[in-house]
Design a protein around this motif. Sequence first.
Motif, PDB file in Angstrom:
ATOM      1  N   PHE A   2      -0.400   0.460  -0.871  1.00 11.68           N
ATOM      2  CA  PHE A   2       0.762   1.129  -0.277  1.00 11.68           C
ATOM      3  C   PHE A   2       1.723   1.628  -1.357  1.00 11.68           C
ATOM      4  CE2 PHE A   2      -0.273  -2.948   1.811  1.00 11.68           C
ATOM      5  CZ  PHE A   2      -0.999  -2.467   2.889  1.00 11.68           C
ATOM      6  N   ASP A   3       1.999   0.746  -2.313  1.00 16.28           N
ATOM      7  CA  ASP A   3       2.980   1.072  -3.347  1.00 16.28           C
ATOM      8  C   ASP A   3       2.445   2.130  -4.302  1.00 16.28           C
ATOM      9  OD1 ASP A   3       4.209  -0.915  -2.036  1.00 16.28           O
ATOM     10  OD2 ASP A   3       4.369  -2.302  -3.706  1.00 16.28           O
ATOM     11  N   ARG A   6       4.098   5.786  -5.083  1.00 14.28           N
ATOM     12  CA  ARG A   6       4.370   6.370  -6.396  1.00 14.28           C
ATOM     13  C   ARG A   6       3.782   7.765  -6.513  1.00 14.28           C
ATOM     14  NH1 ARG A   6       3.806   2.172 -11.425  1.00 14.28           N
ATOM     15  NH2 ARG A   6       3.499   4.105 -12.553  1.00 14.28           N
ATOM     16  N   TRP A  40      -7.347   6.385   4.074  1.00 15.67           N
ATOM     17  CA  TRP A  40      -6.593   6.093   5.302  1.00 15.67           C
ATOM     18  C   TRP A  40      -5.110   5.913   4.998  1.00 15.67           C
ATOM     19  CZ3 TRP A  40      -6.929   5.858  10.519  1.00 15.67           C
ATOM     20  CH2 TRP A  40      -6.060   5.029  11.218  1.00 15.67           C
ATOM     21  N   GLU A  41      -4.822   5.123   3.988  1.00  9.79           N
ATOM     22  CA  GLU A  41      -3.425   4.868   3.642  1.00  9.79           C
ATOM     23  C   GLU A  41      -2.761   6.136   3.106  1.00  9.79           C
ATOM     24  OE1 GLU A  41      -1.347   2.314   4.183  1.00  9.79           O
ATOM     25  OE2 GLU A  41      -2.963   1.497   5.395  1.00  9.79           O
ATOM     26  N   MET A  83      -3.471   9.195   4.003  1.00 10.08           N
ATOM     27  CA  MET A  83      -3.210  10.036   5.160  1.00 10.08           C
ATOM     28  C   MET A  83      -2.020   9.493   5.956  1.00 10.08           C
ATOM     29  SD  MET A  83      -6.425  11.211   7.543  1.00 10.08           S
ATOM     30  CE  MET A  83      -6.609   9.515   8.029  1.00 10.08           C
ATOM     31  N   ARG A  84      -2.014   8.180   6.146  1.00 10.23           N
ATOM     32  CA  ARG A  84      -0.972   7.552   6.961  1.00 10.23           C
ATOM     33  C   ARG A  84       0.406   7.684   6.297  1.00 10.23           C
ATOM     34  NH1 ARG A  84       1.574   2.790   7.580  1.00 10.23           N
ATOM     35  NH2 ARG A  84       0.700   1.845   5.717  1.00 10.23           N
ATOM     36  N   LYS A  94       4.002  10.190   7.083  1.00 11.28           N
ATOM     37  CA  LYS A  94       5.351   9.689   7.368  1.00 11.28           C
ATOM     38  C   LYS A  94       6.113   9.490   6.076  1.00 11.28           C
ATOM     39  CE  LYS A  94       4.894   4.890   7.968  1.00 11.28           C
ATOM     40  NZ  LYS A  94       4.907   3.747   8.869  1.00 11.28           N
ATOM     41  N   GLN A 129       7.465   3.563   1.143  1.00 12.05           N
ATOM     42  CA  GLN A 129       8.207   2.650   0.285  1.00 12.05           C
ATOM     43  C   GLN A 129       8.495   3.345  -1.030  1.00 12.05           C
ATOM     44  OE1 GLN A 129       6.342  -1.010  -0.440  1.00 12.05           O
ATOM     45  NE2 GLN A 129       6.039  -1.530   1.698  1.00 12.05           N
TER      46      GLN A 129
END
Lengths: 245, 245
Positions: free
Chosen positions: A94-95, A99, A157-158, A160-161, A165, A170
């Motif tokens: 995620f992080d 970045r 997936w991450e 795209m997700r 948004k 983060q």
Amino acid sequence: MQPPIIILMNTQLGENIGMCARAMLNCGLDQLRLINPRDGWPNKSATATAADADQVIDSTQCFNTLEEAISDCHQLYAATARPRSRQIPALPVFDAIGRILALSETDNEQQSAILFGPEASGLDNESLSRADALIHFPMNPKFNSLNLAQAVLLFGWEWMRLQSKTSNTQSDNRPLPDNPASKNDLIAFLDRLEVELDTGGFFLTPELRPDAIRNLRAIFNRATPSEQELRMLHGVITALKTHRP
Amino acid sequence: MQPPIIILMNTQLGENIGMCARAMLNCGLDQLRLINPRDGWPNKSATATAADADQVIDSTQCFNTLEEAISDCHQLYAATARPRSRQIPALPVFDAIGRILALSETDNEQQSAILFGPEASGLDNESLSRADALIHFPMNPKFNSLNLAQAVLLFGWEWMRLQSKTSNTQSDNRPLPDNPASKNDLIAFLDRLEVELDTGGFFLTPELRPDAIRNLRAIFNRATPSEQELRMLHGVITALKTHRP
């Protein structure tokens, strides 16, 4: 915005390359690069398992070395099951994507790449030392070994997700330079530094050399110097060399 | 809280069942049910591709009908590539998991199950009619066909992610080296660098000096070197100085 490039290093099975291509296109990623795939390229098994992800397979580029494969990239993230390095920051996926998105907001032309190692062993330390950061996927700690295509899928997936948004991504508070130098230029700088350090007797023994070099690379990768800063760092070497004691 | 049960209906290939078991355990899910797998159960191909997800394979239950497989469940979600029904609500995977989590908050004993159809055709309308809601995975609309185990993995990943999000507040995962040097030591290094650069004629004019120094400081601040790395950087200066052209 440039979507990230996926780089597969020393992949053993063509089937897995095909599965990765399919997972990539599922997530809207279509730039795939290979470094020395064991069974050569093009590969019929890869085409079979790609399940019509032809646009990925047909445009896949093949390289002999990691350095060539990343020469036009500005940020390199290396996927590892367990972050092992003390020198390179390790980020949950995620992080890392946060970045990448933050960087692309400041400069549309920045190219990021995600490096995945061979199926059985993962990436070697030499390859990891080229990375700005390690990516890991927070899985069940008692059973965290992901199949290669599954890891590529989760990254996509991450991507795209989180991309969809952007308001909710983060933020990494670490300041990033406006215009990171290309990997090619950074590698050239590090190569020059190594040569100069050899001449200056920096490496006390040949045994200590590889570790010291990895440490140095980590410091400058982490700093993500801009083109201008890199020119300045070259100037620093030159100035220090011409020093008269 | 009861983690969701994964139900695979009329799966054709044992390999795919094994891949699903592995993906499930990667995400901390271990209850797998099968409805009439084509090649029977137990299945050697499944065991091979499960890659040591034995606790899932060994406890897998096999049923003849959907009705038997879900008899002790309270909520059934059916995974589809494209929601086709006008009668059954269709939810993106995020929202479906939100509903499952909300339900388990009000009643700890509620059991949810997620149903996946056969590889080629997906679920038939009769089976869909048993579902409380349809789940879909928002993929690239031009290439949205997921491999079975990939779909199971994405469900498990989102389950893990959303479940932990409700219990934990997001932490600051900003990467830092293990043992950043004190600011004092970093400043001492930068002061030394400035002195050495002055001696080496680095600063072309006094007017350019302040800007150049700010840039250099930014690079090394961004790298956040550890104590050990700072010692190494001192060594770099020393080595470059003793360079004999």
